[in-house]
Design an enzyme around this catalytic site. Structure first.
Site, short mmCIF file in Angstrom:
data_model
loop_
_atom_site.label_atom_id
_atom_site.label_comp_id
_atom_site.label_asym_id
_atom_site.label_seq_id
_atom_site.Cartn_x
_atom_site.Cartn_y
_atom_site.Cartn_z
N ASP A 26 40.63 38.12 52.12
CA ASP A 26 41.16 39.23 51.34
C ASP A 26 41.55 38.76 49.95
OD1 ASP A 26 43.13 37.67 52.77
OD2 ASP A 26 44.65 39.04 52.03
N ASP A 27 41.74 39.73 49.07
CA ASP A 27 42.22 39.48 47.72
C ASP A 27 41.36 38.47 46.97
OD1 ASP A 27 44.19 41.26 48.37
OD2 ASP A 27 45.72 39.74 48.73
#
Length: 889
Positions: free
Chosen positions: A300-301
């Site tokens: 993620d991110d």
């Protein structure tokens, strides 16, 4: 290391059920609501047991805590369970707790992990229950704890701990009870995945203790500050940091919690690189060697449109589908070369780059089709912080990702709202949801100890969603955390109430808000005084008596702010009551205390990551709103319009409130939290109908030049129902409307006439007022104005630049001659100005009706007709400072 008993783990069971298409049938489905005994779970039937058991039945018999208690242990009893049971028995009054292979003839026998002992209680064993289920029976001269597995027996011990009384001596009689219990979903716990100041090692150990006590069985170690998880993911840990992870793993095993190690290589990994895959596996092997058995690869991110190496682009091309294929390739290698080759390893977990919706995409399709089917996919719901989460959404997520879903629920995390504590309950999650998931993990706050209040409710919901009620669970959590002391519980409830709101709990300070509403409706000042006194005393009570001292450290600035806001609110209440009682002098004295008290309440900060000071918010919109409402009520009693207020149909982004567009400071602003649609509006309320002058609307700001109403109209109204257009505007961030002379309005608004994509910033929304010309001397000092002496706002001051000279006056015009009932002059405390208060008669002569005397002077004018009021300064008077000249009718 405490050795793990061989068992089919919760995660393995969940993954196997999903792979076989059986996730919503069999025992796991029963845990979601179809009870094995056919009877509905009733939370109110249970003693103070948390999480709420699935089935509790009272028995007519009872047992007695004898001086010596014998523990008879079976295979499903480990050291941790024995420790919990022994400690609970000693607190219940047992003087000696001994172990034996068979029951003692005398005294109380406690059978641990021995399902056969349930026969004497005529209770069914746990064999048909899901993993982690248990049966606890008390009666027939014995206590029996029988788990489906070792963890189930440990959970039976945690339930027994809550049932047994606390006594200094043996002899306590305990009512018979039968508990048949199991979890609503296989995995229940916490993911430490926030951005911000990291938890200490001691706090993490404490959290693991808390999870065990509340039947949570997973902790995902994913702190953003651990560089060896992200930036340095290929590098080996220094010895001291590796030792801390070992400590956490050992504690997790003792508390029957799966410690999950989450390595995040996405910032620099080359997915096609054998060397990077080997580095990832080697890192996992190091962690395996210290006892970790559960692993995750969060992706993620990160960007999935920019590759970290040319080889990936050459192998997969570009776009979301290419990124999904690359990620599946790497994860499958890890799954096959590490997880599959390590007996006892739990199923691999991963966080997709698209983790926050259920919209089909090439990326999700690639993961669904190419990722090994036993990998658990973590998902935050529909939104990064999902206000609600439903069964239908979970089913959609399972379908679009094609894998079992483990929720990464971003509650009560506050890294996006670091000025707040989020102490309300887990809310907005549909009943039946846990049974459709592989599990639930909650992302906690930056403040670990304060997170426990919300995590209590997460544990309650995840275990038994059918019986879960957010407010009931929240109240029970407060009671437990307060250690059973009623006054501490009341203080904690008051404090948690003013720190209640979040994306999941939109009502701010619901209990205090209800008290404010009750006061405005009933006028019961005595009751509200008591409530505010309790709120103001709560911080000191918590600091003195709350058992968990970490909570005090976590919450320090919020505790200080709560005490200060309660003080200011009590002052505001006293002001209103004094004004209603006709004691204008006292009301004005109290009002002058408010600005400093409010300023102090807003002053508290804590040091965030990087050393910056973060101002804290407590009961915002409610405590400050009550003070504003009380001030408006005082204005009404005085007979002035008061400071303008504002309202809008738009939401507010963070702390960029509406008040900022009325503060006269062009550098502050209101900022919406979304784009306006046609009909959305921002409205200024002048408090009463007044003659208005030009209207100025200054929008947009540096860095957000497109954030303004692109198409709209300025309108005014006397009653808020019937509106007249002043001017239209289009693609102009700064708008000025010239108002025809004699225009009267109470409300002025800017209304969008079309939708747009950009948000809205308003730096200033100024409505000039022209009623009652003010003239005279001495001239106003810099930063002040003559107008402030009678502008309808006692908070604004006319501050003279010098002392008055002989013959100088300050004159307030009344527009037209009218009957004057009274003249009230307000001065700040300490002002020494001296003057005669005079009315101008119809023939132009001036008549003295009183003398300025102290901060509050009110003179009866007996209904004389006048067209102006003035203050005729005395020779030798100090430089005047006037808050307001109020001409009553």
């Amino acid at each position: 290391m405490t050795p793990r008993p061989p068992r089919l783990t919760a995660m393995a069971a969940a993954a196997a059920l999903f792979a076989g298409g059986l996730l919503t049938t069999g025992p796991v489905a029963q845990a979601a609501g179809n009870r094995p005994d056919g009877a509905p779970a009733k939370a109110q039937d249970a003693p103070a047991i948390t999480p709420t058991p699935q089935s509790v039945r009272n028995r007519s018999d009872r047992i007695t805590i004898s001086p010596t208690v014998t523990l008879v242990t079976g295979e499903a009893a480990d050291r941790s369970t024995l420790g919990v049971v022994t400690a609970a028995l000693r607190k219940a009054g047992a003087q000696r707790v001994v172990r034996a292979t068979r029951p003692a003839r005398n005294g109380l026998n406690v059978h641990i992990g021995d399902a056969g002992a349930l026969a004497a209680l005529e209770l069914e064993g746990p064999s048909e229950l899901p993993a982690d289920g248990y049966v606890l029976g008390i009666g027939a001269g014995r206590i029996v704890l029988a788990g489906k597995d070792t963890t189930g027996t440990y959970y039976a011990a945690q339930t027994l701990r809550q049932i047994l009384p606390q006594r200094a001596h043996p002899g306590a009689r305990v009512a018979g009870i039968a508990v048949r219990d199991w979890p609503g979903t296989a995995l229940r716990g916490v993911i430490e995945g926030f951005y911000g100041t990291p938890w200490s090692h001691e706090a993490r150990l404490d959290q693991l203790d808390y999870y065990g006590e509340h039947k949570m069985n997973i902790y995902v170690y994913s702190p953003k500050d651990d560089a060896y998880l992200r930036e340095k993911w290929r590098d080996a840990y220094p010895a001291d940091q590796l030792a801390q992870i070992r400590d956490l793993t050992d504690r997790a095993v003792q508390r029957h919690v799966e410690f999950t190690y989450a390595l995040s290589p996405g910032l620099s990994v080359c997915y096609s690189s054998d060397a990077d895959a080997k580095a990832l596996v080697d890192k996992f092997q190091t962690i395996w060697d210290i006892g970790v058995r559960t692993f995750a690869v969060p992706l993620d991110d990160i960007s999935y449109t920019d590759w970290n190496c040319d080889a990936d682009k050459a192998k997969w091309g570009t776009g979301g589908g290419a990124a999904g294929a690359a990620q599946a390739y790497l994860l499958n290698k890890v799954n096959q070369e590490f997880i599959a080759t390590h007996p006892g390893a739990e199923p691999l977990q991963m966080v997709p780059t698209e983790y926050y919706n259920v919209t089909p995409s090439p990326y999700k399709a690639a993961l669904s089709e190419q990722l090994d089917p036993d990998v658990l996919v973590e998902w935050t719901g529909v939104g990064v912080v999902a206000p609600t989460m439903t069964v239908a959404q979970a089913d959609a997520a399972r379908k679009v990702f094609g894998h079992p879903i483990l929720t990464w629920d971003n509650y009560p995390v506050n890294d996006y709202a670091t000025n707040r504590l989020l102490l309300g309950p887990f809310n907005g999650r549909e009943k039946g949801l846990p049974g459709r998931l592989a599990g639930i993990t909650a992302n906690p706050m930056i403040q670990p100890y304060a997170s426990k209040l919300s995590l209590y409710t997460v544990a309650d919901y995840a275990w038994n969603d059918a019986a879960y009620d957010p407010r009931t669970s929240w109240g029970r959590g407060l009671k437990e955390y307060a250690g059973g002391d009623t006054r501490t519980e009341q203080a904690l409830r008051a404090f948690a109430d003013v720190n209640y709101s979040s994306a999941l709990n939109t009502g701010k300070a619901p209990e205090l808000s209800a008290e404010f509403a009750r006061y405005w409706d009933s006028g019961d000042a005595k009751r509200l005084t008591s409530v505010l006194a309790g709120l103001g005393a709560a911080p000191a009570r918590l600091r003195a008596d709350l058992p968990d001292r970490g909570f005090i450290e976590d919450s320090g600035p919020w505790l200080d702010a709560t005490e200060a806001w309660a003080t200011a609110a009590r002052t505001a209440l006293g002001m209103v009551e004094a004004a209603r009682a006709g004691d204008g002098d006292r009301a004005w004295a109290l009002r002058q205390q408010l600005p400093a008290q409010v300023e102090r309440a807003k002053s508290f900060t804590y040091t965030g990551l990087g050393g910056g000071k973060v101002p804290v918010l407590v009961g915002d919109g409610k405590l400050d709103g009550f003070i504003e409402a009380a001030t408006a009520e005082h204005d009404r009693i005085l007979g002035v319009s008061g400071r303008p207020t504002a309202s809008t149909s738009l939401g507010t982004y963070q702390s960029n409130t509406l008040a900022r567009m009325l503060d006269g400071d062009d550098s502050t602003y209101f900022w919406s939290d979304g784009a306006p649609a046609a009909g959305d509006q921002l409205t200024v309320d002048l408090g009463e109908a007044r003659d208005i002058g030009d209207v100025t609307l200054a929008m947009g700001k540096p860095g957000s030049t497109e954030d303004y109403l692109h198409a709209g109209v300025l309108e005014y109204s006397v009653d808020g129902q019937n509106w007249t257009t002043l001017t239209g505007f289009s693609d102009k961030p700064d708008v000025t409307a010239t108002v025809p002379a004699g225009t009267e309005a109470r409300y002025v608004r800017a209304r969008a006439t079309a939708g747009q994509n950009s948000w809205v910033v308003v730096r200033e929304f100024h409505v000039a007022t022209t009623d009652g010309e003010i003239t005279g001397n001495p001239p106003a000092a810099d930063g002040s104005a003559l107008r402030s002496a009678a502008d309808g706002d006692p908070a604004s001051l006319y501050r003279a630049a010098r002392a008055p000279e002989a013959g100088e006056t300050l004159e307030v015009g009344l527009v037209a001659a009218r009957a004057v009932g009274s003249v009230t002059v307000l001065q700040p405390a300490g002002s020494r100005a001296a003057a005669d208060i005079q009315l101008r008669n119809a023939d132009g002569s001036w008549q003295t009706i009183g003398t300025l005397d102290g901060p509050y002077t009110s003179v009866d004018a007996a209904g004389r007709t006048a067209d102006a009021v003035r203050l005729a300064w005395h020779t030798g008077s100090a430089a005047p400072v006037i808050a307001e000249v109020v001409v009553g009718k």
